[in-house]
Design a protein around this motif. Structure first.
Motif, PDB file in Angstrom:
ATOM      1  N   SER A  94       0.806  -1.224   0.000  1.00 13.14           N
ATOM      2  CA  SER A  94       0.000   0.000   0.000  1.00 13.14           C
ATOM      3  C   SER A  94       0.834   1.268   0.000  1.00 13.14           C
ATOM      4  CB  SER A  94      -0.934   0.017   1.219  1.00 13.14           C
ATOM      5  OG  SER A  94      -1.931  -0.973   1.093  1.00 13.14           O
ATOM      6  N   TRP A  95       2.163   1.140   0.093  1.00 14.18           N
ATOM      7  CA  TRP A  95       3.013   2.313   0.240  1.00 14.18           C
ATOM      8  C   TRP A  95       4.107   2.345  -0.814  1.00 14.18           C
ATOM      9  CZ3 TRP A  95       1.655   6.136   3.417  1.00 14.18           C
ATOM     10  CH2 TRP A  95       0.745   5.842   4.427  1.00 14.18           C
ATOM     11  N   SER A  96       4.526   3.562  -1.177  1.00 13.92           N
ATOM     12  CA  SER A  96       5.576   3.732  -2.172  1.00 13.92           C
ATOM     13  C   SER A  96       6.256   5.072  -1.961  1.00 13.92           C
ATOM     14  CB  SER A  96       4.989   3.670  -3.587  1.00 13.92           C
ATOM     15  OG  SER A  96       5.954   3.998  -4.559  1.00 13.92           O
ATOM     16  N   MET A  97       7.497   5.174  -2.407  1.00 14.00           N
ATOM     17  CA  MET A  97       8.196   6.458  -2.473  1.00 14.00           C
ATOM     18  C   MET A  97       7.954   7.158  -3.799  1.00 14.00           C
ATOM     19  SD  MET A  97      11.886   5.720  -0.683  1.00 14.00           S
ATOM     20  CE  MET A  97      12.007   5.199   1.040  1.00 14.00           C
ATOM     21  N   TYR A  98       7.296   6.465  -4.728  1.00 13.91           N
ATOM     22  CA  TYR A  98       7.132   6.984  -6.086  1.00 13.91           C
ATOM     23  C   TYR A  98       5.705   7.424  -6.399  1.00 13.91           C
ATOM     24  CZ  TYR A  98      11.569   4.547  -6.481  1.00 13.91           C
ATOM     25  OH  TYR A  98      12.854   4.118  -6.267  1.00 13.91           O
ATOM     26  N   ALA A  99       4.767   7.147  -5.498  1.00  9.76           N
ATOM     27  CA  ALA A  99       3.367   7.516  -5.725  1.00  9.76           C
ATOM     28  C   ALA A  99       2.716   7.800  -4.385  1.00  9.76           C
ATOM     29  CB  ALA A  99       2.632   6.403  -6.467  1.00  9.76           C
ATOM     30  N   ASP A 100       1.622   8.553  -4.422  1.00 13.70           N
ATOM     31  CA  ASP A 100       0.943   8.980  -3.203  1.00 13.70           C
ATOM     32  C   ASP A 100      -0.112   7.980  -2.747  1.00 13.70           C
ATOM     33  OD1 ASP A 100       2.299  11.407  -2.874  1.00 13.70           O
ATOM     34  OD2 ASP A 100       0.959  12.434  -4.271  1.00 13.70           O
ATOM     35  N   SER A 101      -0.170   7.780  -1.448  1.00 15.69           N
ATOM     36  CA  SER A 101      -1.344   7.215  -0.787  1.00 15.69           C
ATOM     37  C   SER A 101      -2.184   8.389  -0.291  1.00 15.69           C
ATOM     38  CB  SER A 101      -0.935   6.318   0.380  1.00 15.69           C
ATOM     39  OG  SER A 101      -0.132   5.249  -0.059  1.00 15.69           O
ATOM     40  N   GLN A 102      -3.411   8.123   0.098  1.00 17.18           N
ATOM     41  CA  GLN A 102      -4.267   9.194   0.606  1.00 17.18           C
ATOM     42  C   GLN A 102      -4.663   8.917   2.043  1.00 17.18           C
ATOM     43  OE1 GLN A 102      -7.415  11.263  -1.805  1.00 17.18           O
ATOM     44  NE2 GLN A 102      -8.806  10.260  -0.364  1.00 17.18           N
ATOM     45  N   MET A 103      -4.349   9.870   2.918  1.00 21.00           N
ATOM     46  CA  MET A 103      -4.760   9.790   4.318  1.00 21.00           C
ATOM     47  C   MET A 103      -6.015  10.624   4.507  1.00 21.00           C
ATOM     48  SD  MET A 103      -2.607  10.795   7.775  1.00 21.00           S
ATOM     49  CE  MET A 103      -1.536   9.348   7.638  1.00 21.00           C
ATOM     50  N   THR A 104      -7.020  10.043   5.139  1.00 21.82           N
ATOM     51  CA  THR A 104      -8.294  10.716   5.366  1.00 21.82           C
ATOM     52  C   THR A 104      -8.559  10.829   6.861  1.00 21.82           C
ATOM     53  OG1 THR A 104      -9.226   9.915   3.283  1.00 21.82           O
ATOM     54  CG2 THR A 104     -10.785  10.632   4.953  1.00 21.82           C
ATOM     55  N   VAL A 105      -8.952  12.018   7.293  1.00 21.36           N
ATOM     56  CA  VAL A 105      -9.275  12.284   8.693  1.00 21.36           C
ATOM     57  C   VAL A 105     -10.731  12.711   8.778  1.00 21.36           C
ATOM     58  CG1 VAL A 105      -8.629  13.573  10.758  1.00 21.36           C
ATOM     59  CG2 VAL A 105      -6.904  13.067   9.028  1.00 21.36           C
ATOM     60  N   LYS A 106     -11.483  12.106   9.682  1.00 21.61           N
ATOM     61  CA  LYS A 106     -12.890  12.457   9.870  1.00 21.61           C
ATOM     62  C   LYS A 106     -13.110  12.959  11.293  1.00 21.61           C
ATOM     63  CE  LYS A 106     -14.703   9.047   6.578  1.00 21.61           C
ATOM     64  NZ  LYS A 106     -15.605   7.884   6.400  1.00 21.61           N
ATOM     65  N   SER A 107     -13.966  13.976  11.425  1.00 26.37           N
ATOM     66  CA  SER A 107     -14.328  14.472  12.749  1.00 26.37           C
ATOM     67  C   SER A 107     -15.791  14.859  12.768  1.00 26.37           C
ATOM     68  CB  SER A 107     -13.462  15.678  13.142  1.00 26.37           C
ATOM     69  OG  SER A 107     -13.869  16.849  12.456  1.00 26.37           O
ATOM     70  N   GLU A 108     -16.368  14.897  13.963  1.00 28.39           N
ATOM     71  CA  GLU A 108     -17.774  15.265  14.110  1.00 28.39           C
ATOM     72  C   GLU A 108     -18.029  16.714  13.702  1.00 28.39           C
ATOM     73  OE1 GLU A 108     -20.253  13.377  14.808  1.00 28.39           O
ATOM     74  OE2 GLU A 108     -19.244  11.546  15.434  1.00 28.39           O
ATOM     75  N   SER A 109     -17.077  17.599  14.020  1.00 27.76           N
ATOM     76  CA  SER A 109     -17.299  19.035  13.810  1.00 27.76           C
ATOM     77  C   SER A 109     -16.925  19.507  12.420  1.00 27.76           C
ATOM     78  CB  SER A 109     -16.506  19.843  14.852  1.00 27.76           C
ATOM     79  OG  SER A 109     -16.902  19.516  16.164  1.00 27.76           O
ATOM     80  N   TYR A 110     -15.882  18.901  11.810  1.00 27.66           N
ATOM     81  CA  TYR A 110     -15.325  19.464  10.579  1.00 27.66           C
ATOM     82  C   TYR A 110     -15.356  18.510   9.390  1.00 27.66           C
ATOM     83  CZ  TYR A 110     -13.820  23.078  13.780  1.00 27.66           C
ATOM     84  OH  TYR A 110     -13.817  24.079  14.723  1.00 27.66           O
ATOM     85  N   GLY A 111     -15.988  17.364   9.547  1.00 32.62           N
ATOM     86  CA  GLY A 111     -16.182  16.486   8.413  1.00 32.62           C
ATOM     87  C   GLY A 111     -14.917  15.771   7.983  1.00 32.62           C
ATOM     88  N   THR A 112     -14.806  15.542   6.674  1.00 32.37           N
ATOM     89  CA  THR A 112     -13.728  14.737   6.108  1.00 32.37           C
ATOM     90  C   THR A 112     -12.704  15.612   5.413  1.00 32.37           C
ATOM     91  OG1 THR A 112     -15.230  12.864   5.778  1.00 32.37           O
ATOM     92  CG2 THR A 112     -13.191  12.873   4.494  1.00 32.37           C
ATOM     93  N   ARG A 113     -11.429  15.348   5.685  1.00 30.57           N
ATOM     94  CA  ARG A 113     -10.340  16.056   5.016  1.00 30.57           C
ATOM     95  C   ARG A 113      -9.258  15.051   4.619  1.00 30.57           C
ATOM     96  NH1 ARG A 113     -10.029  21.588   8.793  1.00 30.57           N
ATOM     97  NH2 ARG A 113     -12.173  22.217   8.329  1.00 30.57           N
ATOM     98  N   ASP A 114      -8.681  15.280   3.441  1.00 29.17           N
ATOM     99  CA  ASP A 114      -7.698  14.361   2.879  1.00 29.17           C
ATOM    100  C   ASP A 114      -6.347  15.046   2.706  1.00 29.17           C
ATOM    101  OD1 ASP A 114      -9.752  12.424   2.529  1.00 29.17           O
ATOM    102  OD2 ASP A 114     -10.319  13.370   0.629  1.00 29.17           O
ATOM    103  N   ILE A 115      -5.294  14.240   2.771  1.00 38.05           N
ATOM    104  CA  ILE A 115      -3.957  14.732   2.449  1.00 38.05           C
ATOM    105  C   ILE A 115      -3.197  13.595   1.775  1.00 38.05           C
ATOM    106  CG2 ILE A 115      -2.998  14.112   4.717  1.00 38.05           C
ATOM    107  CD1 ILE A 115      -1.293  16.710   4.506  1.00 38.05           C
ATOM    108  N   LYS A 116      -2.466  13.912   0.723  1.00 34.97           N
ATOM    109  CA  LYS A 116      -1.719  12.904  -0.023  1.00 34.97           C
ATOM    110  C   LYS A 116      -0.328  12.755   0.574  1.00 34.97           C
ATOM    111  CE  LYS A 116      -4.229  13.425  -4.376  1.00 34.97           C
ATOM    112  NZ  LYS A 116      -4.127  13.723  -5.821  1.00 34.97           N
ATOM    113  N   VAL A 117       0.058  11.520   0.815  1.00 30.26           N
ATOM    114  CA  VAL A 117       1.345  11.240   1.452  1.00 30.26           C
ATOM    115  C   VAL A 117       2.034  10.076   0.743  1.00 30.26           C
ATOM    116  CG1 VAL A 117       0.662  12.100   3.728  1.00 30.26           C
ATOM    117  CG2 VAL A 117       0.230   9.712   3.149  1.00 30.26           C
ATOM    118  N   ARG A 118       3.353  10.049   0.843  1.00 32.32           N
ATOM    119  CA  ARG A 118       4.140   8.931   0.333  1.00 32.32           C
ATOM    120  C   ARG A 118       5.279   8.652   1.301  1.00 32.32           C
ATOM    121  NH1 ARG A 118       6.375  10.596  -5.380  1.00 32.32           N
ATOM    122  NH2 ARG A 118       4.154  11.119  -5.642  1.00 32.32           N
TER     123      ARG A 118
END
Length: 278
Positions: A94-118
């Motif tokens: 699921s992980w690479s130095m050559y392509a992004d994975s996507q991290m998703t954070v969810k909260s009751e107050s602010y909904g869903t936010r994503d950030i791309k990481v490798r």
């Protein structure tokens, strides 16, 4: 109510989904046990200053927004040795130095936010208590978000324009704590004039014979179409210089379109954030 398991999740480079907010007590289980300090703070910044001979102190210059490093520990646990081995292999895929994975954070107050990481460096499994009979392990992860802001979504406004030369005003706002870099897209046009954020400056766009899109964030391509992936030359050396500041209330952005046939212009507003909350 947000399931704690889903409060942090990863979509790997291979499309695999990992809910990491807590243990699920399943045959193959994975969850984050600590870290992620770099996620719950603003994107890192480095101030620059200059100092001349005989100057008292220094003179502030630009502040550079840096990439974001995230370090965390993940626990992988299988019910049997075979479960564990398959789980460990799946995590690595699921992980690479050559392509992004996507991290998703969810909260009751602010909904869903994503950030791309490798991967920023090799994973470090904790081998201190590991044996060939082990069915669990903890791994130290360090990943990098080259674009350091989290994204909550995209708001889009549309204007259906008639043939000829016509003007319109888009009502926009930026409620986030990160600047808004406008994007524009539409159907074929003879020419267009697009606003450079709130500066009052207009940037001319030459004829586009297919669907097209303009990105105003500096450092990436600015004009693309279905025919060409990079058409910077059509801007004739002009560029977009400004962004919509954070926490900007409602404002009007004027546009002018000339087209031989009716079409559609879209004002596209990606919503970026410093942190999962706020």
């Amino acid at each position: 109510m947000t399931d704690l398991r889903d409060s942090i999740s990863i979509r790997g480079v291979n499309g695999a989904s990992w809910a990491l907010g807590g243990p699920a007590r399943t045959v193959k289980d994975a969850w984050i046990t600590g870290g992620l300090t770099g996620l719950f703070q603003a994107a890192p910044r480095t101030p620059t200053r200059t100092s001349r001979a005989y100057e008292i102190g220094s003179t502030p210059r630009m502040v550079k927004i840096e990439e974001r490093l995230l370090d965390f520990r993940v626990r992988l646990e299988g019910r049997t040795r075979r479960d564990f081995e398959e789980l460990y292999a799946a995590w690595n895929r699921s992980w690479s130095m050559y392509a992004d994975s996507q991290m998703t954070v969810k909260s009751e107050s602010y909904g869903t936010r994503d950030i791309k990481v490798r991967l920023d460096r090799d994973m470090k499994p904790d081998m201190e208590n590991y044996s060939m009979q082990s069915t669990k392990i903890e791994i130290e992860m360090v990943v990098v978000a080259c674009w350091p802001f989290l994204k909550s979504g995209i708001d889009t406004l549309e204007w259906d324009f008639p043939a000829g030369t016509n003007t319109h005003e888009f009502e926009i706002h930026n409620p986030t704590d990160v600047p808004l870099w406008m994007e524009w897209g539409g159907t074929p046009i003879t020419s267009a004039k697009l606003p450079d954020a709130l500066s009052g400056r207009m940037v001319p766009i030459k004829a586009q014979s297919n669907v097209w899109k303009v990105r105003t964030r500096q450092g990436i391509e600015q004009l693309s179409s279905a025919n060409h992936t990079n058409e910077l030359k059509t801007l004739q050396g002009l560029s977009f210089l400004y962004e919509i500041p954070p926490n900007t209330p409602t404002a009007l952005l004027p546009v002018e379109i000339t087209a031989a046939v009716p079409g559609t212009l879209r004002a596209i507003m990606p919503r970026y954030h410093e942190m999962p909350w706020g």
